[in-house]
Design a protein around this motif. Structure first.
Motif, PDB file in Angstrom:
ATOM      1  N   MET A 187       1.810   9.027  -6.054  1.00 39.37           N
ATOM      2  CA  MET A 187       2.268  10.791  -6.084  1.00 39.37           C
ATOM      3  C   MET A 187       3.359  10.905  -6.714  1.00 39.37           C
ATOM      4  O   MET A 187       3.390  12.177  -7.016  1.00 39.37           O
ATOM      5  N   ARG A 222      -4.611  13.546  -0.069  1.00 40.14           N
ATOM      6  CA  ARG A 222      -3.979  12.222  -1.068  1.00 40.14           C
ATOM      7  C   ARG A 222      -3.643  11.467  -0.129  1.00 40.14           C
ATOM      8  O   ARG A 222      -4.013  10.363   0.084  1.00 40.14           O
ATOM      9  N   TYR A 223      -2.867  12.091   0.745  1.00 44.19           N
ATOM     10  CA  TYR A 223      -1.841  11.366   1.971  1.00 44.19           C
ATOM     11  C   TYR A 223      -2.990  10.887   2.877  1.00 44.19           C
ATOM     12  O   TYR A 223      -2.744  10.483   4.012  1.00 44.19           O
ATOM     13  N   ILE A 225       1.023   4.565  -3.305  1.00 45.96           N
ATOM     14  CA  ILE A 225       0.636   5.592  -2.863  1.00 45.96           C
ATOM     15  C   ILE A 225       1.720   6.846  -3.304  1.00 45.96           C
ATOM     16  O   ILE A 225       1.493   7.600  -3.586  1.00 45.96           O
ATOM     17  N   PHE A 254      -4.916   8.195   1.763  1.00 48.37           N
ATOM     18  CA  PHE A 254      -4.025   7.031   2.222  1.00 48.37           C
ATOM     19  C   PHE A 254      -3.989   6.158   3.593  1.00 48.37           C
ATOM     20  O   PHE A 254      -4.340   5.096   3.505  1.00 48.37           O
ATOM     21  N   LEU A 311      -7.108   5.240   4.417  1.00 51.89           N
ATOM     22  CA  LEU A 311      -7.066   3.616   3.955  1.00 51.89           C
ATOM     23  C   LEU A 311      -6.035   3.077   3.858  1.00 51.89           C
ATOM     24  O   LEU A 311      -6.787   1.630   4.161  1.00 51.89           O
ATOM     25  N   TYR A 349       1.717  12.692  -9.620  1.00 50.55           N
ATOM     26  CA  TYR A 349       0.541  12.872  -8.992  1.00 50.55           C
ATOM     27  C   TYR A 349       1.426  14.532  -8.838  1.00 50.55           C
ATOM     28  O   TYR A 349       0.676  15.829  -8.886  1.00 50.55           O
ATOM     29  N   LEU A 370       1.227  -1.426  -0.001  1.00 53.31           N
ATOM     30  CA  LEU A 370       0.038  -0.100  -0.368  1.00 53.31           C
ATOM     31  C   LEU A 370       0.935   1.132   0.027  1.00 53.31           C
ATOM     32  O   LEU A 370       0.687   1.895  -0.843  1.00 53.31           O
TER      33      LEU A 370
END
Lengths: 424, 424
Positions: A348, B319-320, A344, B323, B326, A351, A340
């Motif tokens: 990222m 986003r983090y 990310i 993350f 999640l 991103y 995971l």
């Protein structure tokens, strides 16, 4: 501005083909010139002998640009005569000091050349021609910023005629004069007699196409120049690009960039499935997909077929390929949690730089050059993944990915923050 | 253009404060006006009585804009007299037909108002004033596009004086004339006598600040207008924004947007840690972090403190946070594989729209309105996550997220592709 394209040449050395209609890197020379001049030009005046030119224009450009075909019934009278015919047409529509462009229909130019050439005046010359055979070229001797002497056989010269001109109607009378005196007139005679001003655009890509060899070389150069260097990592620069350019060269004349994007995507997904059963082989296929991933962009840029949609689609599909391969690694290793973190980070990295462009309307690699030296670009990552897959260290690989990618995002945030702070 | 700001008023109803220096939603009115006019104006002429104005300008704007302070020793002679003093100064530096802006120093305008007002001519009026008390306002009666009558007590009128003017030096002589006749001159008298042209900018935000109540209301309106609607989902529009605006209102005068971004990020990460031990509580905190996430943007826009860096940082940190939460859900449920799918979807929803902006330099929600109706925006997702956390269906939640988010990315690709195809 109006632009005159001389397209009545007979292409003798290429077996009588209509040279402006030759495809170079996926685009006919004529379309290339029109596309590149389009931002500056409101009407194209094309001097042609063959009917094929008119047919081609009707099929490809009708309704998209304003153009006029001026028929040259006597191409054997030389390109100076073609120019004279264009002058006769322009005389009726140009005001006294209105600039116009004159360009050879069998010359291939890069975007960078055109951008600078349209700013020039008179004859555009190259002091540092990198891509042509100087022996065959038209040489120019200057004096006080004007043409003193011009010709193919000059012993002493300053620069090379690029076949691109920014002229004013003053030249019309000179053209008339020379055509009145001689049966066969080459353009250089008119240029020499007019003592045109000389502007320089040096070291940029331009070539004239006379032989098949030159055609092949031009294609190669255009592809090479289509590599936008600043996004590439170490592996892409030194390895992937060498192979992808070889492939691009073979397919650029018929390939469609968006279809290539989809094919590369499918190949990437396939590599992930293979990795589930045979991780080393999957890793190799993934690295191959990374090489293939360069092709769509190379082909699109070299053939002037780039689209924003294509670039956008390519980015999204790349992320999903990376995702698919990571899922395969996670399943194989069962190192779920760290997977995971690797996922990310993987997304990222891209991103953070794309989101930068969305915010600043600028590329972060161009704006903040130090960004180029951060490791962990996609090509480098995939190569590393392949190596670890071959060695069988999957869990270690996932740890490495998780750390490198997220550290890169953190570094990007710090670099941008520091840049913003120092700017004040 | 030059701009005159009348800042010599005495602020009697606010207990004699210097009104242009009042903070409205985190910015002094004077700075607000200067910031918004900056793209159009090369010199500010500020008519002031209090020394505080000069001190404020020296501290905040020196070296950043060109400005001149014109001292008004007799503010009791009215704002018409202030304007007259500005005219005396401008006379020496303006050419005959050079336009200049005149604006009241105690009026607050929105960016949208200013953008349209600078395009106008003469007195800018509002036919549909939404934010002011019309009883107290200066009314205007027009005839043939010019001021026929102007005053606070007109019975019959067409529109309201917004305190914003685009003038030419023709007005100088009228100002001189009226000031010669009277001791106390209000600007309306000069405007009426000059029979100024009238332009309309209607329904946009602008207010004049006379009382504390008006100050409070202006702050509220500016915050409300700072919500950029098109990125918000159902939950944000109907629930989150109501709460975040309440908080923004309380903190806008002293809060720093980037610090708020970091605080919201830390709160989000905290909610993920809580979810590890108590998932329902974690879900609630996550939803609270989603509410808090609106504040930085509201405060930044309302106080004209937006920065590209802030928007960029906020996106990455969001986003983090997603993350982190999640990861918590994955650990709690042990549904690892589906968590990977949920994670890629979660990030790619944002990636696909931000990457669109990077490619097209346009917001996809603005360009392709149908995008607004795709479900699965962040606010909707987080609310759903909270509900499932409260109900305890974590694995089901992960499945739902994986499907909804990735379907949204696919839908985005199809919508953009269709849009591109139809455009041709």
């Amino acid at each position: 501005m109006k632009a005159v394209i001389l397209a009545a040449g007979r292409g003798t050395r290429l077996g009588g083909v209509v040279k402006p209609l030759l495809k170079v890197a996926g685009r006919e020379i004529l379309s290339r010139t029109i596309l590149l001049l389009l931002p500056y030009v409101d009407e194209f005046v094309i001097v042609a002998h063959s009917d094929k030119i008119a047919e081609y224009m009707e099929k490809n450009w009708k309704g998209r640009v304003k153009y006029t075909i001026v028929h040259n019934p006597a191409p054997e009278r030389g390109n100076g005569y073609s120019f004279f015919l264009a002058c006769k047409y322009l005389k009726g529509i140009l005001s006294q000091s209105e600039k116009f462009i004159l360009v050879m229909g069998d010359h291939v130019y890069s975007k960078e050349f055109i951008e600078r050439a349209v700013e020039g005046e008179g004859l555009i010359c190259d002091c540092n021609p990198k891509y042509i055979n100087v022996d065959e070229a038209t040489k120019v001797k200057c004096c006080n910023g004007r043409v003193e002497n011009i010709g193919k056989n000059l012993k002493s010269f300053d620069c090379i005629d690029t076949g691109f001109f920014v002229l004013t109607p003053e030249i019309f009378s000179v053209a008339e004069e020379v055509v009145g005196e001689k049966e066969v007139v080459i353009l250089s005679e008119i240029v020499g007699r007019a003592k045109l001003k000389v502007s320089h655009v040096s070291g940029q890509f331009w070539v004239d196409i006379d032989t098949k060899e030159e055609l092949r070389k031009a294609k190669k150069h255009l592809l090479r120049l289509s590599v936008k260097g600043y996004g590439d990592g170490f592996v892409a620069r030194n390895f992937n690009r060498r192979l992808s350019l070889q492939i691009s060269e073979r397919i650029v004349d018929f390939a469609n960039p968006n279809q290539l994007t989809i094919l590369t995507f499918l190949f990437g997904i396939f590599s992930a499935f293979v990795a589930l059963v045979n991780t080393p082989l999957g890793g190799i296929l993934y690295q191959i997909s990374s090489i293939l991933d360069g092709i769509d962009g190379e082909v699109a840029r070299a053939s002037l077929k780039t689209s924003r949609f294509g670039a956008w689609l390519d980015s999204i599909l790349d992320r999903y390929v990376d995702f698919a391969f990571l899922v395969a690694l996670a399943i194989v290793s069962k190192a779920w949690l760290i997977s995971l973190f690797a996922l990310i980070g993987l997304v990222m990295v891209s991103y953070s730089t794309e989101r930068y462009k969305a915010a600043y309307f600028e590329d972060v690699y161009k704006k903040i050059p130090v960004m180029k030296y951060l490791p962990g670009k996609r090509d480098e990552r995939i190569f590393t993944i392949m190596i670890f897959c071959l060695l069988g260290y999957i869990t270690e690989l996932l740890w490495l990915l998780a750390i490198i990618t997220n550290a890169r995002v953190l570094a990007t945030m710090l670099v941008v923050w520091k840049y913003e702070r120092d700017k004040r």
